[in-house]
Design an enzyme around this catalytic site. Structure first.
Site, mmCIF file in Angstrom:
data_model
loop_
_atom_site.group_PDB
_atom_site.id
_atom_site.type_symbol
_atom_site.label_atom_id
_atom_site.label_comp_id
_atom_site.label_asym_id
_atom_site.label_seq_id
_atom_site.Cartn_x
_atom_site.Cartn_y
_atom_site.Cartn_z
ATOM 1 N N ASN A 7 0.868 -1.175 0.000
ATOM 2 C CA ASN A 7 0.000 0.000 0.000
ATOM 3 C C ASN A 7 0.907 1.227 0.000
ATOM 4 O O ASN A 7 1.480 1.583 1.026
ATOM 5 C CB ASN A 7 -0.886 -0.050 1.257
ATOM 6 C CG ASN A 7 -1.812 1.144 1.357
ATOM 7 O OD1 ASN A 7 -1.764 2.058 0.536
ATOM 8 N ND2 ASN A 7 -2.660 1.134 2.367
ATOM 9 N N ARG A 95 -2.768 -2.063 -3.300
ATOM 10 C CA ARG A 95 -3.951 -1.260 -3.022
ATOM 11 C C ARG A 95 -3.932 -0.063 -3.980
ATOM 12 O O ARG A 95 -2.942 0.666 -4.054
ATOM 13 C CB ARG A 95 -3.914 -0.755 -1.586
ATOM 14 C CG ARG A 95 -5.134 0.062 -1.268
ATOM 15 C CD ARG A 95 -4.832 1.165 -0.317
ATOM 16 N NE ARG A 95 -6.036 1.925 -0.043
ATOM 17 C CZ ARG A 95 -6.033 3.076 0.589
ATOM 18 N NH1 ARG A 95 -4.902 3.598 1.014
ATOM 19 N NH2 ARG A 95 -7.157 3.726 0.794
ATOM 20 N N HIS A 184 -12.931 3.303 0.737
ATOM 21 C CA HIS A 184 -12.972 2.257 1.784
ATOM 22 C C HIS A 184 -13.680 0.998 1.282
ATOM 23 O O HIS A 184 -14.134 0.180 2.083
ATOM 24 C CB HIS A 184 -13.771 2.701 3.035
ATOM 25 C CG HIS A 184 -13.075 3.695 3.917
ATOM 26 N ND1 HIS A 184 -13.766 4.487 4.802
ATOM 27 C CD2 HIS A 184 -11.773 4.009 4.066
ATOM 28 C CE1 HIS A 184 -12.923 5.256 5.467
ATOM 29 N NE2 HIS A 184 -11.702 4.983 5.022
ATOM 30 N N HIS A 212 -17.741 1.958 8.694
ATOM 31 C CA HIS A 212 -16.293 1.969 8.955
ATOM 32 C C HIS A 212 -15.955 3.258 9.700
ATOM 33 O O HIS A 212 -16.076 4.353 9.153
ATOM 34 C CB HIS A 212 -15.534 1.887 7.612
ATOM 35 C CG HIS A 212 -14.050 1.906 7.766
ATOM 36 N ND1 HIS A 212 -13.254 0.821 7.479
ATOM 37 C CD2 HIS A 212 -13.213 2.873 8.189
ATOM 38 C CE1 HIS A 212 -11.986 1.124 7.730
ATOM 39 N NE2 HIS A 212 -11.940 2.374 8.152
ATOM 40 N N ARG A 245 -11.990 15.495 8.914
ATOM 41 C CA ARG A 245 -12.833 15.921 7.785
ATOM 42 C C ARG A 245 -14.232 16.250 8.274
ATOM 43 O O ARG A 245 -14.770 15.567 9.144
ATOM 44 C CB ARG A 245 -12.935 14.818 6.727
ATOM 45 C CG ARG A 245 -11.636 14.503 6.023
ATOM 46 C CD ARG A 245 -11.912 13.625 4.789
ATOM 47 N NE ARG A 245 -10.702 13.060 4.258
ATOM 48 C CZ ARG A 245 -10.399 11.757 4.287
ATOM 49 N NH1 ARG A 245 -11.261 10.885 4.786
ATOM 50 N NH2 ARG A 245 -9.273 11.322 3.776
ATOM 51 N N GLU A 389 -8.235 -5.079 5.546
ATOM 52 C CA GLU A 389 -8.115 -4.767 4.116
ATOM 53 C C GLU A 389 -6.958 -5.517 3.469
ATOM 54 O O GLU A 389 -7.052 -5.952 2.327
ATOM 55 C CB GLU A 389 -7.937 -3.250 3.932
ATOM 56 C CG GLU A 389 -9.220 -2.489 4.216
ATOM 57 C CD GLU A 389 -8.981 -1.028 4.513
ATOM 58 O OE1 GLU A 389 -8.708 -0.702 5.684
ATOM 59 O OE2 GLU A 389 -9.062 -0.206 3.591
#
Ligand code: ADP
Length: 406
Positions: A7, A95, A184, A212, A245, A389
């Site tokens: 990743n 990823r 996600h 999530h 965020r 993941e």
């Protein structure tokens, strides 16, 4: 079969090496601050029949190519490594954040797919270029392995137009690709498949709301195992309140703040990096800090937590309405997996939908455990299912190595 999961961020490489025979992790680590004089490698190895190793050391790595070479050298180190040779790696799973509209599944990387990832750099300027750099470096360093791309957006490619289109002029969609893509997706797919198994339902018949809650937060409505709505939008900024965020706001706030003197880039930065839990609490983006502050009477922290939980409840209510049925609400991510107080508060908001919280279960399901946190008699089941993941990427990659679809 050995699968190496990579990743790549713009200045970091996160990795895990799996033995797919039993899905065990042979090694994992993180190389940070790539391209700076303070690059740092944190690595742990747990090869079968070898002493476990943990190390953290300053390294020299100018770019992704140098960084990957360094990591691979550690994996094959004669004393502390977990592989005899790089050729033992059968598959490399990458990823990739954005596959755009066309990508609906994980795929073997070839020239065509590289072009697709490149074409979507505009939609994910912070991620896709780094993902591409990592892919190119790994294809050079591990040339005999099958390389597969696993996209964050792929699971969400099944959203119907009424969920992914915004009510803006058609030309914005046609010319500028303005639509909901979602992110996600790999996490939401992993918990969907795992929850289906735990609930004893075939994966293509399960109806879920997967939530999530990590630093980034997102929610997916899943009907018959397929995503039908999702809270993140054209970018990860939309939807739930996150660590830094804002999630949903009135878009006109951007014009107001611009008129008040903030440049567009500044507004972008504030909404992505200084809003959410951090913006409201003026204390931290970490839920643990906020919960401690609430206990000693911090009102701003209390409001941040209230807004966070309320937004989650509001989205669950909306998704409940659009699904053909609901087998369970599934919580995951750092907060979903580890925070009984936040989970309890979410369950309380869901009382009108029939949720009955079970305190003992809620307190038990932590530290990587899966299980229900509502009572046996609860009409609505709320579950915790830890996400993974990397394992999802490894499984997809193994399937591609075997020539099976994902
Ligand atoms: P990322 O989105 O970066 O992968 P994680 O899924 O690891 O993040 O989630 C990180 C967040 O999980 C932290 O910011 C923290 O708020 C939260 N978290 C972790 N453990 C706990 C806990 N015991 N209680 C409350 N929140 C927690």
């Amino acid at each position: 079969m050995k699968v190496f999961v990579v990743n790549c961020g713009s200045s970091s490489i996160k990795y895990q090496l799996f033995d797919m025979a039993d899905e065990s992790v042979l090694a994992k680590g993180l190389l940070e601050r790539l391209g700076t004089s303070s690059a740092l490698l944190r690595h742990s190895g747990n090869g079968k029949g070898r002493e476990p190793v943990e190390c953290e050391r300053a390294v020299q790595a100018a770019d992704h190519t140098a960084g990957l070479k360094l990591i691979l050298d550690v994996l094959v180190d004669p004393r502390s490594g977990v592989l005899e040779s790089i050729d033992q790696i059968d598959g490399v799973g990458h990823r990739v954040v954005h596959g755009g509209e066309g990508v609906t599944r994980s795929s073997r990387i070839d020239g065509e797919l590289l072009k697709v990832i490149e074409a979507n750099c505009d939609l994910a300027p912070l991620h896709n270029p780094a993902n591409l750099a990592g892919i190119r470096a790994a294809m050079g360093a591990v040339p005999r392995a099958v390389h597969a791309a696993v996209f964050d957006t792929a699971f969400l490619a099944t959203l119907p137009p009424h969920a992914y289109r915004y009510a803006v002029p058609n030309a914005w969609y046609a010319q500028h690709h303005v639509r909901r893509y979602g992110f996600h997706g790999t996490s939401h797919r992993y918990v969907t498949l795992t929850a289906a198994g735990l609930l004893g339902k075939p994966a293509d018949q399960v109806h879920l709301i997967t939530v999530h809650l990590g630093n980034g937060c997102s929610m997916t409505a899943v009907a018959g195992g397929k995503a039908v709505d999702h809270s993140m939008g054209m970018t990860p900024l939309e939807g739930l309140v996150m660590g830094t965020r804002s999630g949903d706001i009135d878009p006109a706030i951007v014009f107001q703040m611009h008129a008040a003197g903030l440049a567009v880039q500044e507004i972008d930065r504030v909404l992505n990096k200084e809003s959410g839990l951090l913006g409201l609490s003026e204390l931290s983006n970490d839920m643990r800090d906020l919960l401690r502050a609430v206990e000693v009477g911090d009102r701003k922290a209390a409001l941040a937590v209230d807004v966070f939980v309320y937004r989650i409840a509001k989205y669950i209510g909306a998704y409940y309405t659009i699904l053909p049925g609901l087998d369970a609400v599934v919580l995951t991510g750092g907060i979903g997996e580890n925070s009984p107080p936040i989970r309890h508060r979410i369950c309380r908001w869901l009382t009108p939908l029939g949720a009955v919280a079970d305190e003992a279960r809620n307190n038990q399901v932590v530290g990587g455990r899966a299980g229900p946190i509502t009572a046996e008699r609860s009409a609505l089941a709320v579950w915790v299912v830890p996400t993974n993941e990397e394992l999802m990427i490894a499984r997809d990659t193994a399937a591609i190595v075997f020539g099976r679809g994902t």
